[in-house]
Every structure is written in structure tokens, then in C-alpha cells.
Design a protein around this motif. Sequence first.
Motif, PDB file in Angstrom:
ATOM      1  N   ARG A  98      -4.806   0.480  -3.229  1.00 57.73           N
ATOM      2  CA  ARG A  98      -5.056   1.931  -3.247  1.00 57.73           C
ATOM      3  C   ARG A  98      -6.466   2.184  -2.732  1.00 57.73           C
ATOM      4  O   ARG A  98      -7.345   1.317  -2.819  1.00 57.73           O
ATOM      5  CB  ARG A  98      -4.921   2.503  -4.665  1.00 57.73           C
ATOM      6  CG  ARG A  98      -3.539   2.395  -5.265  1.00 57.73           C
ATOM      7  CD  ARG A  98      -2.530   3.325  -4.643  1.00 57.73           C
ATOM      8  NE  ARG A  98      -2.713   4.706  -5.055  1.00 57.73           N
ATOM      9  CZ  ARG A  98      -1.991   5.722  -4.585  1.00 57.73           C
ATOM     10  NH1 ARG A  98      -1.048   5.517  -3.692  1.00 57.73           N
ATOM     11  NH2 ARG A  98      -2.212   6.939  -5.003  1.00 57.73           N
ATOM     12  N   GLY A  99      -6.678   3.381  -2.198  1.00 64.46           N
ATOM     13  CA  GLY A  99      -7.997   3.754  -1.698  1.00 64.46           C
ATOM     14  C   GLY A  99      -8.665   4.730  -2.649  1.00 64.46           C
ATOM     15  O   GLY A  99      -7.982   5.497  -3.340  1.00 64.46           O
TER      16      GLY A  99
ATOM     17  N   HIS B  86     -15.004   8.448   6.328  1.00 61.06           N
ATOM     18  CA  HIS B  86     -13.648   8.902   6.001  1.00 61.06           C
ATOM     19  C   HIS B  86     -13.556   9.558   4.626  1.00 61.06           C
ATOM     20  O   HIS B  86     -12.476   9.968   4.208  1.00 61.06           O
ATOM     21  CB  HIS B  86     -12.678   7.717   6.046  1.00 61.06           C
ATOM     22  CG  HIS B  86     -12.595   7.075   7.395  1.00 61.06           C
ATOM     23  ND1 HIS B  86     -12.980   5.775   7.624  1.00 61.06           N
ATOM     24  CD2 HIS B  86     -12.204   7.578   8.580  1.00 61.06           C
ATOM     25  CE1 HIS B  86     -12.809   5.500   8.907  1.00 61.06           C
ATOM     26  NE2 HIS B  86     -12.350   6.571   9.507  1.00 61.06           N
TER      27      HIS B  86
ATOM     28  N   LEU C 147     -11.726  12.871   4.291  1.00 58.31           N
ATOM     29  CA  LEU C 147     -10.410  13.043   4.931  1.00 58.31           C
ATOM     30  C   LEU C 147      -9.272  13.025   3.925  1.00 58.31           C
ATOM     31  O   LEU C 147      -9.153  12.103   3.126  1.00 58.31           O
ATOM     32  CB  LEU C 147     -10.159  11.924   5.944  1.00 58.31           C
ATOM     33  CG  LEU C 147     -10.947  11.945   7.240  1.00 58.31           C
ATOM     34  CD1 LEU C 147     -10.477  10.801   8.131  1.00 58.31           C
ATOM     35  CD2 LEU C 147     -10.772  13.281   7.948  1.00 58.31           C
TER      36      LEU C 147
ATOM     37  N   THR D 263     -13.452   4.037   0.118  1.00 54.75           N
ATOM     38  CA  THR D 263     -13.467   4.623   1.458  1.00 54.75           C
ATOM     39  C   THR D 263     -14.802   4.345   2.158  1.00 54.75           C
ATOM     40  O   THR D 263     -15.801   4.069   1.493  1.00 54.75           O
ATOM     41  CB  THR D 263     -13.244   6.154   1.357  1.00 54.75           C
ATOM     42  OG1 THR D 263     -13.112   6.682   2.662  1.00 54.75           O
ATOM     43  CG2 THR D 263     -14.382   6.853   0.647  1.00 54.75           C
TER      44      THR D 263
ATOM     45  N   HIS E  86      -6.583   6.529   5.762  1.00 53.31           N
ATOM     46  CA  HIS E  86      -5.551   5.553   5.389  1.00 53.31           C
ATOM     47  C   HIS E  86      -5.643   4.322   6.302  1.00 53.31           C
ATOM     48  O   HIS E  86      -5.563   3.188   5.840  1.00 53.31           O
ATOM     49  CB  HIS E  86      -4.150   6.147   5.570  1.00 53.31           C
ATOM     50  CG  HIS E  86      -3.808   7.294   4.689  1.00 53.31           C
ATOM     51  ND1 HIS E  86      -3.312   8.485   5.163  1.00 53.31           N
ATOM     52  CD2 HIS E  86      -3.863   7.448   3.332  1.00 53.31           C
ATOM     53  CE1 HIS E  86      -3.066   9.305   4.157  1.00 53.31           C
ATOM     54  NE2 HIS E  86      -3.401   8.715   3.033  1.00 53.31           N
TER      55      HIS E  86
ATOM     56  N   SER F  22       1.974   8.833   0.176  1.00 54.75           N
ATOM     57  CA  SER F  22       2.823   9.865   0.779  1.00 54.75           C
ATOM     58  C   SER F  22       2.696   9.813   2.301  1.00 54.75           C
ATOM     59  O   SER F  22       3.655  10.078   3.016  1.00 54.75           O
ATOM     60  CB  SER F  22       2.398  11.254   0.288  1.00 54.75           C
ATOM     61  OG  SER F  22       2.376  11.292  -1.109  1.00 54.75           O
ATOM     62  N   PHE F  23       1.492   9.537   2.778  1.00 53.45           N
ATOM     63  CA  PHE F  23       1.226   9.466   4.225  1.00 53.45           C
ATOM     64  C   PHE F  23       1.827  10.665   4.958  1.00 53.45           C
ATOM     65  O   PHE F  23       2.542  10.511   5.950  1.00 53.45           O
ATOM     66  CB  PHE F  23       1.715   8.137   4.816  1.00 53.45           C
ATOM     67  CG  PHE F  23       1.151   6.935   4.122  1.00 53.45           C
ATOM     68  CD1 PHE F  23      -0.201   6.621   4.231  1.00 53.45           C
ATOM     69  CD2 PHE F  23       1.944   6.114   3.322  1.00 53.45           C
ATOM     70  CE1 PHE F  23      -0.755   5.521   3.565  1.00 53.45           C
ATOM     71  CE2 PHE F  23       1.409   5.021   2.655  1.00 53.45           C
ATOM     72  CZ  PHE F  23       0.067   4.721   2.785  1.00 53.45           C
TER      73      PHE F  23
ATOM     74  N   TYR G 160       0.882  -1.178   0.000  1.00 50.22           N
ATOM     75  CA  TYR G 160       0.000   0.000   0.000  1.00 50.22           C
ATOM     76  C   TYR G 160       0.920   1.229   0.000  1.00 50.22           C
ATOM     77  O   TYR G 160       1.465   1.599   1.034  1.00 50.22           O
ATOM     78  CB  TYR G 160      -0.898  -0.017   1.239  1.00 50.22           C
ATOM     79  CG  TYR G 160      -1.830   1.185   1.387  1.00 50.22           C
ATOM     80  CD1 TYR G 160      -2.358   1.855   0.296  1.00 50.22           C
ATOM     81  CD2 TYR G 160      -2.199   1.641   2.648  1.00 50.22           C
ATOM     82  CE1 TYR G 160      -3.215   2.937   0.436  1.00 50.22           C
ATOM     83  CE2 TYR G 160      -3.063   2.719   2.808  1.00 50.22           C
ATOM     84  CZ  TYR G 160      -3.558   3.360   1.700  1.00 50.22           C
ATOM     85  OH  TYR G 160      -4.402   4.438   1.850  1.00 50.22           O
TER      86      TYR G 160
ATOM     87  N   GLU H 243      -6.122   7.421 -10.369  1.00 52.65           N
ATOM     88  CA  GLU H 243      -5.862   6.039  -9.962  1.00 52.65           C
ATOM     89  C   GLU H 243      -6.015   5.076 -11.159  1.00 52.65           C
ATOM     90  O   GLU H 243      -5.246   4.129 -11.290  1.00 52.65           O
ATOM     91  CB  GLU H 243      -6.819   5.620  -8.835  1.00 52.65           C
ATOM     92  CG  GLU H 243      -6.627   6.375  -7.533  1.00 52.65           C
ATOM     93  CD  GLU H 243      -5.310   6.050  -6.814  1.00 52.65           C
ATOM     94  OE1 GLU H 243      -4.686   5.026  -7.136  1.00 52.65           O
ATOM     95  OE2 GLU H 243      -4.910   6.838  -5.945  1.00 52.65           O
TER      96      GLU H 243
ATOM     97  N   LYS I 196       7.992  16.539  -4.437  1.00 49.62           N
ATOM     98  CA  LYS I 196       7.032  17.020  -3.444  1.00 49.62           C
ATOM     99  C   LYS I 196       7.786  17.568  -2.242  1.00 49.62           C
ATOM    100  O   LYS I 196       8.923  17.190  -1.987  1.00 49.62           O
ATOM    101  CB  LYS I 196       6.113  15.871  -2.991  1.00 49.62           C
ATOM    102  CG  LYS I 196       5.029  15.521  -3.995  1.00 49.62           C
ATOM    103  CD  LYS I 196       3.995  14.614  -3.361  1.00 49.62           C
ATOM    104  CE  LYS I 196       2.898  14.219  -4.338  1.00 49.62           C
ATOM    105  NZ  LYS I 196       1.942  13.269  -3.743  1.00 49.62           N
TER     106      LYS I 196
END
Length: 161
Positions: free
Chosen positions: A87-88, A123, A126, A119, A17, A9-10, A6, A98, A41
Motif C-alpha cells: 500500500r502507498g 506525487h 496526486l 509517496t 500509483h 481502485s485505480f 498491490y 491504512e 463505489k
Amino acid sequence: MHRAIYPGSFDPLTNGHLDIIVRAATIVDELIVAVVHNPNKHPLFTLEEREAMLGESLAGLNNVKTAHFSGLLVDFVKEMDASIIVRGLRAVSDFEIEFQMALVNKKLAPGVETMFLMTTAEHAFLSSSSIKEIASLGGDISDFVPPVVKARLLERYKVKK
Ligand code: ADP
């Protein structure tokens, strides 16, 4: 044995997430949450800080590990001997990018599948960037991020103010 990556960038990890991680971990045998180093980035937190926050927040999940990488995602997937990318998806706006990424990755690595998890309603709104904005303006982010992330955000913005 299904090992999945998974990537993200978190910057920083959010409950959105986290929800994807917990759900994906019940589907695959092993999940590696991998922090991307993207030189284009300018993240708020360093690669090490982002991975450390993930590690603390995921401590109770036995089949989940953290890692970081730079370069091509599919190369990292192969290096880890994995076969799935997780991926979400939040909104139609996520879908466009995506979809494109999944097709490119399929072309580069035909044996690797991208698995999308939708999601959950709570969420859907978010994002790391909106949470950073709320935190920087002194808003309450308790419901949006794990405790360790909240503490790091408060610390970071207090120093900057
Ligand atoms: P990236 O820069 O790779 O998009 P992010 O950390 O922003 O990294 O997101 C990583 C993945 O998590 C992406 O697939 C993104 O769509 C997904 N994601 C982010 N926020 C949410 C959320 N609230 N619910 C579900 N998926 C999410």
C-alpha cells in the motif's frame, strides 16, 4: 520467492500509483496489481477499463502482472499464493485508514504482511479523484497520469460534456 499484491481502485491509475508499483517491483520477486471491484463505489471506469489501462502502462515491467478481484482482499492474497500486501501512504489522513486495514488483515490472515511505501514528494498531492476533477474541468493532466490514462480521461469527459 516473495509474491505481493498491490490492491486499489485505480480509477484511474496515476503517476503516484505508478511510482509505488515501480519501487515495489524492485523489492519483491513478483507483483500483482489488483483492481478491486467494490459494488458500493461508483467508479468512472469499469473494472475491465481500469485493468486494461494498468496493463498498457505496466507493459515494460517484467515481474508485474495485473488482475482484478471482488470480496475479501486476504482471500485473494491466499488464492494468488502471495504473502505481502503493498500500500502507498501520502499523508496522515491515509495512515488512519491504512493502519486500521493492516491490523484487520493481520487478524484475518496472520501470515500476510502489509508493506507500506511512502509517496515521493512530487506525487504526494496526486489522487485519482483530484485528477478526474481537473480533467473534467478541462485542466492539463499530462504530468499526473500515464499517456493512455490521459487519452481515456479526455475521451470520457469530451463525451460527457
Ligand atoms: P483505494 O480505493 O484502495 O484507496 P486507490 O486506487 O485510491 O485505491 O489507492 C491504492 C493505493 O495507492 C492506496 O494505498 C493509496 O494510499 C495509494 N496511493 C494513491 N495515490 C498515491 C500517491 N500519489 N502516492 C502514493 N500512494 C498513493
